[in-house]
Design a protein around this motif. Structure first.
Motif, mmCIF file in Angstrom:
data_model
loop_
_atom_site.group_PDB
_atom_site.id
_atom_site.type_symbol
_atom_site.label_atom_id
_atom_site.label_comp_id
_atom_site.label_asym_id
_atom_site.label_seq_id
_atom_site.Cartn_x
_atom_site.Cartn_y
_atom_site.Cartn_z
ATOM 1 N N PHE A 159 0.794 -1.227 0.000
ATOM 2 C CA PHE A 159 0.000 0.000 0.000
ATOM 3 C C PHE A 159 0.833 1.288 0.000
ATOM 4 O O PHE A 159 0.450 2.257 -0.677
ATOM 5 N N PRO A 160 1.964 1.379 0.715
ATOM 6 C CA PRO A 160 2.745 2.622 0.655
ATOM 7 C C PRO A 160 3.224 2.932 -0.764
ATOM 8 O O PRO A 160 3.215 4.099 -1.200
ATOM 9 N N GLU A 161 3.648 1.888 -1.509
ATOM 10 C CA GLU A 161 4.096 2.095 -2.890
ATOM 11 C C GLU A 161 2.935 2.553 -3.772
ATOM 12 O O GLU A 161 3.090 3.455 -4.606
ATOM 13 N N ALA A 162 1.762 1.938 -3.567
ATOM 14 C CA ALA A 162 0.587 2.337 -4.336
ATOM 15 C C ALA A 162 0.196 3.776 -4.022
ATOM 16 O O ALA A 162 -0.135 4.561 -4.928
ATOM 17 N N GLU A 163 0.261 4.134 -2.759
ATOM 18 C CA GLU A 163 -0.081 5.498 -2.350
ATOM 19 C C GLU A 163 0.827 6.525 -3.023
ATOM 20 O O GLU A 163 0.367 7.556 -3.537
ATOM 21 N N GLU A 164 2.115 6.237 -3.037
ATOM 22 C CA GLU A 164 3.076 7.174 -3.632
ATOM 23 C C GLU A 164 2.759 7.422 -5.108
ATOM 24 O O GLU A 164 2.763 8.560 -5.586
ATOM 25 N N LEU A 165 2.469 6.350 -5.840
ATOM 26 C CA LEU A 165 2.175 6.476 -7.268
ATOM 27 C C LEU A 165 0.874 7.231 -7.519
ATOM 28 O O LEU A 165 0.795 8.082 -8.404
ATOM 29 N N LEU A 166 -0.154 6.921 -6.722
ATOM 30 C CA LEU A 166 -1.440 7.586 -6.905
ATOM 31 C C LEU A 166 -1.366 9.068 -6.544
ATOM 32 O O LEU A 166 -2.027 9.899 -7.172
ATOM 33 N N ARG A 167 -0.565 9.384 -5.547
ATOM 34 C CA ARG A 167 -0.389 10.808 -5.202
ATOM 35 C C ARG A 167 0.285 11.561 -6.354
ATOM 36 O O ARG A 167 -0.069 12.709 -6.647
ATOM 37 N N LYS A 168 1.221 10.919 -7.020
ATOM 38 C CA LYS A 168 1.865 11.548 -8.177
ATOM 39 C C LYS A 168 0.836 11.823 -9.267
ATOM 40 O O LYS A 168 0.829 12.905 -9.872
ATOM 41 N N GLN A 169 -0.047 10.847 -9.505
ATOM 42 C CA GLN A 169 -1.054 11.030 -10.535
ATOM 43 C C GLN A 169 -2.030 12.135 -10.172
ATOM 44 O O GLN A 169 -2.418 12.948 -11.018
ATOM 45 N N VAL A 170 -2.441 12.181 -8.912
ATOM 46 C CA VAL A 170 -3.385 13.214 -8.470
ATOM 47 C C VAL A 170 -2.739 14.594 -8.536
ATOM 48 O O VAL A 170 -3.397 15.587 -8.844
ATOM 49 N N GLU A 171 -1.438 14.662 -8.262
ATOM 50 C CA GLU A 171 -0.739 15.940 -8.384
ATOM 51 C C GLU A 171 -0.704 16.395 -9.838
ATOM 52 O O GLU A 171 -0.855 17.581 -10.138
ATOM 53 N N LEU A 172 -0.488 15.443 -10.741
ATOM 54 C CA LEU A 172 -0.429 15.775 -12.161
ATOM 55 C C LEU A 172 -1.803 16.139 -12.709
ATOM 56 O O LEU A 172 -1.938 17.014 -13.559
ATOM 57 N N LYS A 173 -2.847 15.440 -12.202
ATOM 58 C CA LYS A 173 -4.208 15.671 -12.696
ATOM 59 C C LYS A 173 -5.173 15.648 -11.513
ATOM 60 O O LYS A 173 -5.742 14.607 -11.184
ATOM 61 N N PRO A 174 -5.351 16.789 -10.861
ATOM 62 C CA PRO A 174 -6.159 16.846 -9.636
ATOM 63 C C PRO A 174 -7.611 16.397 -9.805
ATOM 64 O O PRO A 174 -8.238 16.002 -8.835
ATOM 65 N N ASP A 175 -8.159 16.454 -11.019
ATOM 66 C CA ASP A 175 -9.557 16.067 -11.215
ATOM 67 C C ASP A 175 -9.716 14.625 -11.702
ATOM 68 O O ASP A 175 -10.796 14.236 -12.160
ATOM 69 N N ASP A 176 -8.658 13.829 -11.582
ATOM 70 C CA ASP A 176 -8.723 12.422 -11.990
ATOM 71 C C ASP A 176 -9.519 11.642 -10.946
ATOM 72 O O ASP A 176 -9.001 11.291 -9.884
ATOM 73 N N GLN A 177 -10.776 11.365 -11.264
ATOM 74 C CA GLN A 177 -11.655 10.698 -10.304
ATOM 75 C C GLN A 177 -11.184 9.288 -9.968
ATOM 76 O O GLN A 177 -11.228 8.864 -8.808
ATOM 77 N N LEU A 178 -10.729 8.559 -10.986
ATOM 78 C CA LEU A 178 -10.301 7.178 -10.765
ATOM 79 C C LEU A 178 -9.109 7.116 -9.824
ATOM 80 O O LEU A 178 -9.110 6.352 -8.849
ATOM 81 N N ALA A 179 -8.087 7.930 -10.105
ATOM 82 C CA ALA A 179 -6.889 7.925 -9.265
ATOM 83 C C ALA A 179 -7.218 8.383 -7.847
ATOM 84 O O ALA A 179 -6.720 7.804 -6.864
ATOM 85 N N SER A 180 -8.060 9.404 -7.729
ATOM 86 C CA SER A 180 -8.421 9.908 -6.409
ATOM 87 C C SER A 180 -9.185 8.853 -5.612
ATOM 88 O O SER A 180 -8.930 8.635 -4.418
#
Length: 306
Positions: free
Chosen positions: A253-274
């Motif tokens: 989960f920590p690795e998954a969290e890090e990657l998803l946070r990167k995606q949300v930073e790149l695209k804040p309105d990404d519903q799936l990643a959020s």
């Protein structure tokens, strides 16, 4: 009225004079000519830019690069009809210029005229079936057939291309995609490895390879492949999300969290990643952070119901 100050006008005049001098001193160095045209366009002097670029094509009617530069200018600054007419005229002047014929097909595709584009590509493919431009045109026909749902026709064309050019990356990638759809994952992987042997940084091939490994439940190779995608393109949304999902499945989960946070930073309105980030945070017992992320998403515009 020109509301620029005298200093700014003086600077712009100096830029123009400098580019004009370079273009005059180095007439064969077309980058200076194009830079001057870009300067004119940036200043709203579209007529001056067109006159310059058209003059270059008249000075050397066999220079296809200058002709394509002029066509691109017309397509972006004038209109598509004028660009198409100019390109067809250049092809009449240079009937053996495969680069121009390929560009015509691409222009027609961009105008959403697939049948006309296919005809242009077919003409080029028949003239020069084994040149780089001809193989590209044949590949574009495959893409048009796939988009039209004509998968059998596309498959036949792919095999014909590979008979002439067994290591053609485009054809191999298309065949891998069709094999993936048919769940022939081992065969798709074999094709993709051939593509990557020739084009090691081919992002599309790497993404499809990662998906194929994931479908075969070979999570280690899938993760390695998605990491390779991120080396090629650190902002790849698909690689970030797919790799995060694989880590989540493995309860990393920590690795998954890090990657998803990167995606949300790149695209804040990404519903799936959020949404996945909220789930990963909850799985780690980080309820406060999960709530904060959920509230952040809910606060976005046009998110009714989320």
């Amino acid at each position: 009225p020109d509301d620029r100050g005298p200093g700014q006008r003086r600077d712009l005049d100096q830029v123009e004079t400098g580019l004009q001098s370079l273009a005059a001193d180095f007439p064969k160095e077309q980058s200076y000519q194009f830079q001057l045209a870009q300067f004119y366009t940036s200043q709203g002097r579209v007529d001056d830019a067109e006159k310059l670029l058209k003059g270059l094509t008249e000075r050397d009617p066999t220079d296809t690069d200058k002709q394509l530069g002029y066509v691109q200018f017309l397509a972006t600054q004038r209109d598509q009809d004028k660009a198409e007419a100019a390109l067809r005229e250049f092809i009449k002047q240079n009937p053996d210029a495969d680069k121009l014929r390929l560009a015509l097909g691409q222009l027609l595709e961009s105008r959403e005229r697939p049948e006309d584009a296919k005809a242009a590509y077919q003409g080029l493919a028949e003239r020069s079936p084994k040149t780089a431009e001809g193989l590209n045109a044949r590949g574009r026909i495959v893409a048009i057939e796939i988009r039209a749902g004509k998968l059998d026709a596309a498959a036949k064309l792919i095999e014909q291309i590979l008979a002439d050019a067994p290591d053609d990356p485009g054809a191999l990638l298309y065949r891998a995609g069709l094999r993936f759809q048919d769940k022939k994952y081992d065969e798709a992987i074999a094709d993709l490895r051939l593509v990557l042997r020739k084009e090691a940084d081919n992002e599309r091939a790497l993404l499809l390879l990662g998906q194929a490994y994931a479908q075969k439940n070979d999570l280690t190779l899938a993760k390695d492949t998605y990491r390779r995608v991120l080396e090629v393109n650190a902002k790849s949304a698909e690689a970030l999300q797919q790799l995060a999902a694989l880590h989540a499945v493995s309860k990393e989960f920590p690795e998954a969290e890090e990657l998803l946070r990167k995606q949300v930073e790149l695209k804040p309105d990404d519903q799936l990643a959020s949404g996945r980030l909220v789930e990963v945070l909850m799985a780690q017992g980080k309820t406060d952070k999960a709530e904060a992320e959920a509230r952040r998403l809910a606060g976005q515009s046009d998110q009714a119901g989320i």
